[in-house]
Scaffold this active site. Structure first.
Site, PDB file in Angstrom:
ATOM      1  N   GLU A   1       0.803  -1.225   0.000  1.00 22.39           N
ATOM      2  CA  GLU A   1       0.000   0.000   0.000  1.00 22.39           C
ATOM      3  C   GLU A   1       0.838   1.279   0.000  1.00 22.39           C
ATOM      4  O   GLU A   1       0.776   2.066   0.962  1.00 22.39           O
ATOM      5  CB  GLU A   1      -0.958   0.010   1.203  1.00 22.39           C
ATOM      6  CG  GLU A   1      -1.926  -1.152   1.222  1.00 22.39           C
ATOM      7  CD  GLU A   1      -2.913  -1.091   2.390  1.00 22.39           C
ATOM      8  OE1 GLU A   1      -2.840  -0.142   3.192  1.00 22.39           O
ATOM      9  OE2 GLU A   1      -3.756  -1.995   2.500  1.00 22.39           O
TER      10      GLU A   1
ATOM     11  N   GLU B   1      -5.425  -8.579   0.979  1.00 20.07           N
ATOM     12  CA  GLU B   1      -6.039  -8.171   2.246  1.00 20.07           C
ATOM     13  C   GLU B   1      -7.511  -7.899   2.009  1.00 20.07           C
ATOM     14  O   GLU B   1      -7.880  -7.241   1.030  1.00 20.07           O
ATOM     15  CB  GLU B   1      -5.442  -6.868   2.811  1.00 20.07           C
ATOM     16  CG  GLU B   1      -4.074  -7.017   3.418  1.00 20.07           C
ATOM     17  CD  GLU B   1      -3.569  -5.708   4.030  1.00 20.07           C
ATOM     18  OE1 GLU B   1      -4.383  -4.866   4.450  1.00 20.07           O
ATOM     19  OE2 GLU B   1      -2.339  -5.542   4.059  1.00 20.07           O
TER      20      GLU B   1
HETATM   21  O1  IFM Z   1      -4.052  -2.835   9.239  1.00 17.60           O
HETATM   22  C1  IFM Z   1      -4.009  -2.347   7.936  1.00 17.60           C
HETATM   23  C2  IFM Z   1      -2.852  -2.950   7.180  1.00 17.60           C
HETATM   24  O2  IFM Z   1      -1.637  -2.680   7.802  1.00 17.60           O
HETATM   25  C3  IFM Z   1      -2.781  -2.390   5.781  1.00 17.60           C
HETATM   26  N1  IFM Z   1      -4.043  -2.486   5.113  1.00 17.60           N
HETATM   27  C4  IFM Z   1      -5.210  -2.043   5.825  1.00 17.60           C
HETATM   28  C5  IFM Z   1      -5.272  -2.681   7.201  1.00 17.60           C
HETATM   29  C6  IFM Z   1      -6.526  -2.204   7.948  1.00 17.60           C
HETATM   30  O3  IFM Z   1      -6.490  -0.823   8.101  1.00 17.60           O
END
Ligand code: IFM
Length: 452
Positions: A171, A355
């Site tokens: 990210e 994710e």
């Molecule tokens: O916890 C975070 C993660 O580190 C990166 N993506 C989003 C998740 C939730 O906010």
């Protein structure tokens, strides 16, 4: 569970992987153990008012000491793969100074996964930049990108092909825009032009590291993990359409466009010349390199209108379903995002959902955690992934965020994203209802795949 792998899906070659994800700073704790140096997040946490309740990276889940127990948990959940990140500050004590103890920790972790039949999926940068690099400008300093490639070489030469999927960055939208424009992530600046420069250097770091990683682990898959938040129009006014397009320039296309096409989204710097970063000749070719996969992180959507001054305004949706952190639940936007990527970029490599998950107000009752909203959230989003596959998107895996409750950045320990509940006082772990359900769901398509 209505998820079914479509008959003509590319994943019928048995390579669809199911997993759970974490990140180093969010779970490891042990911030001073075995030669780890400070990261920008240690500094940020120590600054009053930056992180809720003054929380920091201790104790998190004390995973650095309890990693074997946590790998057993992964076995109990029955996942194919585990996505974790490697802490740069555990590996490089200073430029050129490798910390053997840090490397050995991740080697034990990877070997422990392989012993349990679980595929290691590693991310090299999940936001924990060594503070010594921040002291020299951090991601505003071009040299940080070269330092990242040197760090990547050290790690990938050691762990190599044992890691099935290597991602350079997690990210970068967050480690640039949230960190340098919005100021809610470390190092906490509010300078829009800096965000674009940091974003460019992050992409450059990815581009410099990719060939080094491929050479060190030729049998692994190499790629990057990006987050996407699609924008939906709050009304049909032309100004709102303009705001939606602008929102998606940043929240959908800012990173994938240069990675795929070697160019930032068209027209942006003509409209906003004050934000144009320094781009050296050859940078965009370095950034645009073939990748084996792109990781997609997805949580929510934005409902957007114009702010009356040519900008973008996010509107609340009071009647919609939300999670504990306040994000709207809107699974259809995941299908839309995946299909948009598929249609917008002809050379898009296979996608992996790296994710997806939600924060819940989870509590232990009679020794159990019945996180019904998360069960429903995951089911609907996995179904949305199946729908994108049905529409022709090549998707090779799904990772739930997160294996266990952990440090949620500026929200500290107030937001629980885990499939496993963590009691931070005792470090007891309890598999939530969602973890039990994911275990069941993962078996269903696997059976179908096996009979393909
Ligand atoms: O916890 C975070 C993660 O580190 C990166 N993506 C989003 C998740 C939730 O906010």
């Amino acid at each position: 569970m209505s998820f079914a792998v479509p008959a003509d899906s590319p994943v019928r070659d048995n390579r669809f992987i199911w997993g759970v994800a974490t990140a180093a700073f969010q779970i490891e704790g042990a911030i001073h153990a075995d030669g780890r140096v400070d990261s920008i997040w240690d500094t940020f946490c120590a600054e009053p008012g930056r992180v809720l309740n003054g929380d920091n990276g201790e104790p998190a889940c004390d995973h650095y000491h309890r990693w074997e127990q946590d790998l057993d948990l992964l076995s109990e959940l029955g996942v194919d793969a585990y996505r974790f990140s490697i802490a740069w500050p555990r590996i490089m004590r200073a430029p050129g100074e490798v910390n053997e103890a840090g490397l050995a920790f991740y080697e034990r972790l990877v070997d422990g996964l392989i012993d349990r039949g679980i595929r290691p999926v590693a991310t090299l940068y999940h936001w924990d930049l060594p503070q010594y690099l921040e002291d020299h400008g951090g991601w505003l300093n071009r040299e940080t990108a070269y330092e990242f490639a040197r760090y990547a070489q050290v790690v990938v030469e050691r762990l190599g092909n044992k890691v099935t999927h290597w991602a350079t960055l997690n990210e970068p939208l967050c480690s640039s825009f949230l960190s340098y424009e919005v100021g809610v992530h470390a190092p906490g600046y509010r300078e829009p032009a800096w965000a674009y420069q940091a974003a460019h250097h992050l992409l450059l770091a990815h581009g410099l590291a990719m060939p080094v990683m491929r050479a060190a682990a030729p049998e692994s898959q190499h790629g990057i993990v990006l987050n996407f938040t699609p924008a939906y129009a709050a009304d049909d006014r032309p100004e709102t359409q303009r705001a939606v397009q602008d929102a998606e320039v940043k929240d959908v296309h800012w990173f994938i466009a240069p990675l795929m096409q070697g160019e930032y989204p068209a027209g942006w710097f003509e409209r906003f010349p004050e934000w144009r970063p320094i781009i050296m000749p050859g940078d965009m070719d370095l950034i645009r390199q073939p990748m084996d996969f792109v990781g997609v992180n997805f949580y929510t959507r934005h409902l957007v209108t114009d702010d009356g001054a040519g900008g973008v305004k996010h509107l609340p949706q009071p009647d919609a379903e939300h999670t504990h952190i306040g994000w709207e639940v809107y699974p259809e936007a995941l299908t839309r995002t995946l299909v948009t990527l598929h249609r917008s970029y002809q050379n898009l490599p296979p996608l992996i959902i790296t994710e997806n998950g939600m924060a819940g107000d989870d509590h232990v009752v009679d020794g159990q955690v019945n996180d019904a909203q998360r069960v429903s959230y995951l089911e609907r989003h996995i179904t949305a992934v199946g729908e994108a596959m049905r529409q022709g998107v090549n998707i090779r895996g799904y990772f739930a965020w997160s294996l266990m409750d952990n440090f949620e950045w500026a929200f500290g320990y107030s937001q629980r994203f885990g499939l496993v509940y963590v009691d931070y006082e005792t470090q007891e772990r309890i598999v939530k209802r969602s973890g039990q359900m994911l275990k069941e769901w993962m078996k269903e398509p696997r059976l179908e795949l096996a009979s393909a």
